[in-house]
Design a protein around this motif. Structure first.
Motif, PDB file in Angstrom:
ATOM      1  N   THR A  76     -50.282   9.955  -2.965  1.00 18.50           N
ATOM      2  CA  THR A  76     -51.385   9.657  -2.579  1.00 18.50           C
ATOM      3  C   THR A  76     -52.598  10.723  -3.334  1.00 18.50           C
ATOM      4  O   THR A  76     -53.489  10.524  -4.108  1.00 18.50           O
ATOM      5  N   CYS A 102     -45.389   9.704   0.468  1.00 13.47           N
ATOM      6  CA  CYS A 102     -46.586   9.138   0.902  1.00 13.47           C
ATOM      7  C   CYS A 102     -47.525   9.878   0.578  1.00 13.47           C
ATOM      8  O   CYS A 102     -48.568   9.489  -0.331  1.00 13.47           O
ATOM      9  N   LYS A 125     -45.333   3.631   1.394  1.00 10.18           N
ATOM     10  CA  LYS A 125     -44.622   3.614   2.669  1.00 10.18           C
ATOM     11  C   LYS A 125     -44.127   2.326   3.217  1.00 10.18           C
ATOM     12  O   LYS A 125     -42.800   2.523   3.833  1.00 10.18           O
ATOM     13  N   GLY A 131     -50.368   4.571  -1.493  1.00 11.57           N
ATOM     14  CA  GLY A 131     -49.626   5.363  -0.550  1.00 11.57           C
ATOM     15  C   GLY A 131     -49.214   4.456   0.768  1.00 11.57           C
ATOM     16  O   GLY A 131     -48.066   4.560   1.065  1.00 11.57           O
ATOM     17  N   LYS A 132     -49.869   3.455   1.169  1.00  8.45           N
ATOM     18  CA  LYS A 132     -49.507   2.547   1.675  1.00  8.45           C
ATOM     19  C   LYS A 132     -48.383   1.697   1.494  1.00  8.45           C
ATOM     20  O   LYS A 132     -47.411   1.317   2.187  1.00  8.45           O
TER      21      LYS A 132
END
Length: 278
Positions: free
Chosen positions: A66, A62, A44, A40-41
């Motif tokens: 996730t 995101c 992003k 997810g990071k």
């Protein structure tokens, strides 16, 4: 005693298999959860670096990535213990239907959030005003909520359905924005001089766009003043800077040209007094 030991020896393979499955299940859950957050990071950062991706959709995208990885991780852990995932998916579907009926408002927010991201009536960074009276810069359009930041720094969080059902006035979508400034000119002053002074001021202003060209015309006659309307265009990002500066300089330019500020004038007559000669 021998019977007990024999029973334990017979159960050892089963206990070993159960322990290994438990160990692998915990490891799969931990690693999957960690990979979901890491992915997810990464998504992003990649989306924020790309000029082709609208940053309005980044938070929701995101979150979707996730939780998709986390759901697959949970299904994999259950399959590790021999659970029939097909039946679980069917149960989750039925439970989802029941929860959906109970949480219709929440589902409306999700649907509204999806429509806001597809049609994009608002985008992150734009200044908008809603028919409900709320206005501010769009900070984030999430899965359930949208966050606005008002001019005084106050955060306002609204359900997506509220925004979707409201009339949205978007002040930042167009690259340019028009400013109309009514200026009062006193009766008896040179009206042509006032118009020429205002035209020179706007034409020479560095923030005023020359296409469309500024337009200065007599707009209205009132009791004590003639209203001259100054119409000019500026870039939306510098609109307020242009507005405040022009309001400040207009009066100074008229004063420098010898044009008096408009003030209310009243003529009073007492009894049978003759009006003063003019």
């Amino acid at each position: 005693m021998d019977t007990t030991l024999t029973g334990l020896a017979a159960m050892m393979p089963t206990l070993v298999d159960l322990s290994l499955n438990l160990l692998w299940g915990v490891l799969t859950l931990v690693i999957g959860w960690w990979v979901a957050g890491l992915l997810g990071k990464w998504v992003k950062r990649a989306a924020q670096r790309s000029s082709r991706v609208d940053r309005t959709i980044v938070p929701m995208f995101c979150t979707t990535v996730t939780w998709a990885v986390r759901v697959f991780t949970l299904i994999a852990v259950l399959a590790q213990f021999g659970v029939q995932t097909a039946s679980i998916i069917a149960v989750l579907g039925a439970a989802g239907l029941a929860v959906g009926l109970a949480l219709q408002g929440t589902l409306q927010n999700i649907a509204a959030g999806i429509m806001l991201l597809i049609l994009r009536p608002i985008r992150a960074g734009e200044y908008v005003a809603l028919s409900s009276g709320t206005e501010g810069s769009v900070e984030e359009v999430g899965l359930f909520l949208t966050r606005l930041v008002q001019g005084d720094g106050i955060h306002v969080t609204l359900p997506n359905s509220t925004i979707w059902n409201a009339t949205i006035t978007n002040y930042s979508r167009n690259a340019t924005r028009r400013f109309d400034m009514p200026v009062g000119i006193r009766y008896g002053d040179d009206l042509d001089l006032a118009i020429a002074t205002l035209r020179d001021l706007v034409t020479a202003h560095p923030l005023a766009l020359q296409s469309p060209a500024p337009d200065i015309r007599v707009f209205e006659y009132r009791d004590n003043v003639v209203i001259v309307n100054v119409r000019a265009w500026a870039e939306s990002s510098r609109y307020w800077e242009f507005r405040w500066d022009l309001l400040h300089k207009a009066r100074a330019a008229l004063d420098a040209a010898g044009l008096r500020p408009p003030v209310p004038v009243r003529e009073l007559t007492y009894g049978n007094a003759e009006p003063a000669p003019r």
